[in-house]
Structure formats: structure tokens, C-alpha cells
Scaffold this motif. Structure first.
Motif, PDB file in Angstrom:
ATOM      1  N   GLY A 297      -6.227  28.356  -2.314  1.00  0.00           N
ATOM      2  CA  GLY A 297      -5.847  27.322  -3.268  1.00  0.00           C
ATOM      3  C   GLY A 297      -5.595  27.788  -4.688  1.00  0.00           C
ATOM      4  O   GLY A 297      -5.163  27.012  -5.530  1.00  0.00           O
ATOM      5  N   LEU A 298      -5.861  29.068  -4.961  1.00  0.00           N
ATOM      6  CA  LEU A 298      -5.692  29.565  -6.336  1.00  0.00           C
ATOM      7  C   LEU A 298      -4.452  30.456  -6.434  1.00  0.00           C
ATOM      8  O   LEU A 298      -4.320  31.431  -5.694  1.00  0.00           O
ATOM      9  N   ALA A 299      -3.553  30.107  -7.367  1.00  0.00           N
ATOM     10  CA  ALA A 299      -2.341  30.893  -7.610  1.00  0.00           C
ATOM     11  C   ALA A 299      -2.357  31.400  -9.051  1.00  0.00           C
ATOM     12  O   ALA A 299      -2.992  30.805  -9.922  1.00  0.00           O
ATOM     13  N   HIS A 300      -1.636  32.514  -9.266  1.00  0.00           N
ATOM     14  CA  HIS A 300      -1.620  33.157 -10.576  1.00  0.00           C
ATOM     15  C   HIS A 300      -0.199  33.221 -11.133  1.00  0.00           C
ATOM     16  O   HIS A 300       0.719  33.670 -10.430  1.00  0.00           O
ATOM     17  N   VAL A 301      -0.032  32.791 -12.367  1.00  0.00           N
ATOM     18  CA  VAL A 301       1.261  32.896 -13.058  1.00  0.00           C
ATOM     19  C   VAL A 301       1.543  34.369 -13.321  1.00  0.00           C
ATOM     20  O   VAL A 301       0.653  35.111 -13.740  1.00  0.00           O
ATOM     21  N   ARG A 302       2.793  34.801 -13.084  1.00  0.00           N
ATOM     22  CA  ARG A 302       3.138  36.211 -13.296  1.00  0.00           C
ATOM     23  C   ARG A 302       4.373  36.377 -14.191  1.00  0.00           C
ATOM     24  O   ARG A 302       5.419  35.782 -13.939  1.00  0.00           O
ATOM     25  N   HIS A 303       4.210  37.127 -15.224  1.00  0.00           N
ATOM     26  CA  HIS A 303       5.262  37.717 -16.057  1.00  0.00           C
ATOM     27  C   HIS A 303       6.425  36.773 -16.413  1.00  0.00           C
ATOM     28  O   HIS A 303       7.580  37.033 -16.055  1.00  0.00           O
ATOM     29  N   PHE A 304       6.111  35.709 -17.124  1.00  0.00           N
ATOM     30  CA  PHE A 304       7.145  34.777 -17.590  1.00  0.00           C
ATOM     31  C   PHE A 304       7.818  35.325 -18.849  1.00  0.00           C
ATOM     32  O   PHE A 304       7.155  35.826 -19.760  1.00  0.00           O
ATOM     33  N   ALA A 305       9.124  35.199 -18.908  1.00  0.00           N
ATOM     34  CA  ALA A 305       9.861  35.580 -20.118  1.00  0.00           C
ATOM     35  C   ALA A 305      11.193  34.837 -20.152  1.00  0.00           C
ATOM     36  O   ALA A 305      11.861  34.701 -19.128  1.00  0.00           O
ATOM     37  N   VAL A 306      11.527  34.378 -21.344  1.00  0.00           N
ATOM     38  CA  VAL A 306      12.823  33.719 -21.567  1.00  0.00           C
ATOM     39  C   VAL A 306      13.530  34.460 -22.703  1.00  0.00           C
ATOM     40  O   VAL A 306      12.887  34.876 -23.684  1.00  0.00           O
TER      41      VAL A 306
END
Ligand SMILES: CC(C)(COP(=O)(O)OP(=O)(O)OC[C@H]1O[C@@H](n2cnc3c(N)ncnc32)[C@H](O)[C@@H]1OP(=O)(O)O)[C@@H](O)C(=O)NCCC(=O)NCCS
Length: 170
Positions: free
Chosen positions: A89-98
Motif C-alpha cells: 500500500g505504500l508508494a514513493h514519488v520519484r524524481h519529479f522535474a518540470v
């Protein structure tokens, strides 16, 4: 935003995504990190990790068929750890960039919405965590994240990068 399509990234996108990371992080973190800290961090921040690029849960948006202008994804594995760290049930945000030329047009939110959708389907996600830059704090707060602590990202044995540990209940 209407003509922007979210695609699943692949290994062949790594160079274009790395170039995006360089444009984004070098510009958008300047107000929150000292120049020497940012300069030391840039090789780590701009590296497109092959395992992430080929994870099928990392996404990108292109400027009408041209350069990559936004990217981000999720994994069940906590960043910097092994499969053993996976929690139901646990997810991790990875390397966002705009790209700095395309911020505040909803691209980051579109990518996170895709992450939430896919993490629910593939991992029955009920909670997201992220290690946020100091600069992305308000973006994540707007998406529903709360700060649960500070985090020193271990980029090298003698260098850590000040970050925020944030969590979002879906
Ligand atoms: C953080 C980042 C990914 C946000 O991308 P974005 O496409 O500009 O975000 P969105 O347009 O989807 O923003 C959604 C909402 O978040 C909030 N938000 C986003 N950036 C913000 C900022 N700099 N200051 C205040 N609020 C912000 C706003 O409420 C925004 O909605 P609004 O524009 O209608 O007010 C982008 O600024 C970025 O690439 N930053 C540098 C790299 C980075 O720090 N990445 C995070 C790694 S953990």
C-alpha cells in the motif's frame, strides 16, 4: 495542457530526461540552496537512473513531439533501498522535474495524478511518500502531502542534500 500527452519513459529517453533535470534543478532550486550546495548536488540531481527509466512507472511529457518538458514517477521500492523495503500500500514519488519554461501549467499535477492512478492499480496504494526538495514543498502540500520530518539525502559519503520527508494519504 490540452495537447500534452503523458508517456511511459524508457531507457532511450534517459539523455533527454537528464537534460530536463539539469535545466529544471539548476534554475528552480536557486532560491532555496546555497550555490556551492547546488553545484555539488547537480551531478546527482541530474542523473537519470536507468532502473527508474525502465521501471514502466516513470512518465514524461514532451513539447509537441520535441524535447521532454516534464517527468516524474513512482516506485514501490523506497529510493536508495532494495526490494526488501517494499511495504503493502505504500508508494514513493520519484524524481519529479518540470522545465522552468513550463512550470505552473499543471504538468506536475498531471504526472502525480498518473502516478496515483497507476500505483492504486498496480500496488493497491493508499499512501504516498516523497523526499522533496525544499523548493517543491508548496507543490506537494497543494497535492495533499504533509511534512513528517527533514531528511538529509545521502548523495555521497561526505555530502548530504537537505530535503523534506512528506506523506500523502490517498
Ligand atoms: C515542483 C515542480 C515539479 C512543480 O511542477 P509544476 O508543473 O510547476 O506544478 P503544477 O503546475 O502542477 O502546480 C500545481 C499546484 O502546486 C502549487 N505550486 C506549484 N509550484 C509552486 C511554487 N513554486 N510555489 C507555490 N505553489 C506552487 C500551486 O498551487 C499549483 O497550482 P496553481 O499554479 O494553479 O496555483 C516544479 O516546480 C519543479 O520541477 N521544481 C524543480 C525540481 C524539484 O524540486 N522537483 C521535486 C523533486 S522532489
Amino acid at each position: 495542457m490540452a495537447d500534452r500527452i503523458v508517456e511511459i519513459a524508457s531507457l532511450s529517453d534517459a539523455d533527454a530526461i537528464s537534460a530536463l533535470f539539469t535545466r529544471s534543478y539548476s534554475q528552480l532550486l536557486k532560491d532555496d540552496y546555497a550555490p556551492d550546495v547546488l553545484a555539488r548536488a547537480m551531478p546527482f540531481l541530474s542523473f537519470a537512473k536507468p532502473e527508474l527509466m525502465s521501471s514502466c512507472s516513470y512518465y514524461l511529457v514532451k513539447e509537441t513531439g520535441k524535447r521532454v518538458i516534464a517527468a516524474g514517477g513512482w516506485t514501490a521500492v523506497r529510493p536508495g533501498t532494495s526490494e526488501k523495503s517494499v511495504q503493502p500500500g505504500l508508494a514513493h514519488v520519484r524524481h519529479f522535474a518540470v522545465d522552468p519554461e513550463f512550470t505552473r501549467q499543471g504538468l506536475g499535477k498531471v504526472l502525480f495524478d498518473r502516478c496515483v492512478h497507476d500505483a492504486k492499480v498496480a500496488h493497491a496504494a493508499t499512501r504516498f511518500e516523497c523526499y522533496s526538495t525544499l523548493s517543491a514543498r508548496r507543490f506537494y502540500e497543494k497535492l495533499g502531502f504533509e511534512i513528517i520530518g527533514t531528511f538529509e539525502a545521502p548523495f555521497a559519503s561526505d555530502f548530504t542534500f537537505p530535503s523534506l520527508h512528506m506523506v500523502c494519504e490517498l
